[in-house]
Design an enzyme around this catalytic site. Structure first.
Site, PDB file in Angstrom:
ATOM      1  N   HIS A   1      14.939  23.970 -13.962  1.00  0.00           N
ATOM      2  CA  HIS A   1      15.803  23.850 -15.074  1.00  0.00           C
ATOM      3  C   HIS A   1      17.178  25.081 -14.232  1.00  0.00           C
ATOM      4  CE1 HIS A   1      19.234  23.439 -17.917  1.00  0.00           C
ATOM      5  NE2 HIS A   1      18.329  22.853 -18.458  1.00  0.00           N
TER       6      HIS A   1
ATOM      7  N   GLU B   1      20.938  16.987 -12.688  1.00  0.00           N
ATOM      8  CA  GLU B   1      21.326  18.024 -13.076  1.00  0.00           C
ATOM      9  C   GLU B   1      22.642  18.896 -12.558  1.00  0.00           C
ATOM     10  OE1 GLU B   1      20.100  18.532 -16.922  1.00  0.00           O
ATOM     11  OE2 GLU B   1      19.050  19.803 -16.388  1.00  0.00           O
TER      12      GLU B   1
HETATM   13  P1  PGA Z   1      24.010  19.757 -21.965  1.00  0.00           P
HETATM   14  O1  PGA Z   1      23.270  20.290 -21.566  1.00  0.00           O
HETATM   15  O2  PGA Z   1      24.055  18.459 -21.857  1.00  0.00           O
HETATM   16  O3  PGA Z   1      24.299  20.684 -23.015  1.00  0.00           O
HETATM   17  O4  PGA Z   1      25.176  19.652 -20.589  1.00  0.00           O
HETATM   18  C1  PGA Z   1      22.178  19.410 -20.333  1.00  0.00           C
HETATM   19  C2  PGA Z   1      20.758  20.353 -19.670  1.00  0.00           C
HETATM   20  O5  PGA Z   1      20.659  21.988 -19.729  1.00  0.00           O
HETATM   21  O6  PGA Z   1      19.121  19.700 -19.709  1.00  0.00           O
END
Ligand code: PGA
Length: 264
Positions: free
Chosen positions: A97, A178
């Site tokens: 992540h 992401e």
């Molecule tokens: P968020 O986070 O939905 O709060 O933008 C997504 C993530 O960190 O995977």
């Protein structure tokens, strides 16, 4: 083979035990009987993993994900929790992540070792890739990183995360796209943009494995997904689900995201 959508709620470092258990029970009430073919997982903070598992009970619909784990089973590693310890409790593990990449808690090497160990233990790795922060900084000066910059950054992350992973194991990997600038900012990436990035990621997976494997690999989008915008992503054929942060902490909101992908 159609790809089953997957929606993952990442609670990050939120909730005390009481709130975690209550949220789990609420989720079970809202989603426990859902019949449609969508996979759903929750990644609670580590100490609440077993209590949340107990609260979910025998429901087949709700599975657990670890937010992280280190390779191995046991060892003199103060503070670490291993894949081996979690194997009987989780179906998935988040790996790489951006919140861990950016703090240099995870490197390409540790991410790669985690992916391989998870696969070995039959835990599905959810490999997170996204534009690095220096591109984000640049993007603040002149819009987003160029498509080329973003792609090369993400492909490098993907290539290094999957280094040495056997071809036939690659379809067991889930990839979460992401973009850092969309995480927890309330500014999600536009579905058009995500669709292009997901398609290019799929081509990159095909290069690393095969077209058939790439066609079977689930690619999720994560970054400010909520109950309102989820349907816009679910409508795109290449986007196979969502990794949800903030919105996953409200069970009703999370259920809306699941519902959007359930009708895919
Ligand atoms: P968020 O986070 O939905 O709060 O933008 C997504 C993530 O960190 O995977």
């Amino acid at each position: 083979m159609p790809r089953t959508p997957l929606v993952v709620g990442n609670w990050k470092m939120h909730f005390d035990l009481d709130r975690a258990t209550k949220a789990a029970i609420q989720l079970k009430n809202v989603l426990g009987d859902l019949k449609s073919s969508v996979d759903i997982a929750i990644a609670p903070p580590l100490p609440w993993l077993v209590p949340v598992e107990a609260a979910f009970g025998r429901t087949q619909r709700l599975e657990l994900a670890a937010q992280d784990a280190v390779p191995g089973t046991e060892g003199n590693e103060t503070g670490s929790v291993s894949m081996g310890m979690l194997r009987d409790h989780v179906r998935y593990v988040l790996i790489g992540h951006s919140e861990r990449r950016l703090g240099k808690i995870d490197t390409h090497e540790t991410i790669n070792a985690k992916v391989k160990d998870a696969l070995r233990r039959k835990i599905t790795p959810i490999v997170c890739v996204g534009e690095f922060v220096h591109l984000y900084d640049r993007s603040r000066r002149r819009g987003r990183p160029t498509k080329l910059e973003a792609e090369s950054n993400i492909f490098m992350q993907l290539r290094r995360a999957l280094r040495g992973v056997k071809r036939e194991e690659m379809s067991k990997v889930v990839v979460a796209y992401e973009p850092v600038w969309a995480i927890d900012t309330g500014t999600p990436a536009e579905p058009d943009y995500v669709e292009i990035m997901v398609a290019t990621l799929r081509r990159a997976i095909a290069k690393l494995s095969s077209k058939r494997i790439a066609a079977n690999t689930r690619i999720l989008y994560g970054g400010s997904v909520n109950g309102k915008n989820a349907a816009d992503y679910a409508a795109r054929p290449g986007i196979d689900g969502a990794l949800v942060g903030s919105a996953s902490r409200d069970p009703k909101e999370f259920a809306k995201v699941v519902a959007a992908f359930a009708s895919k």
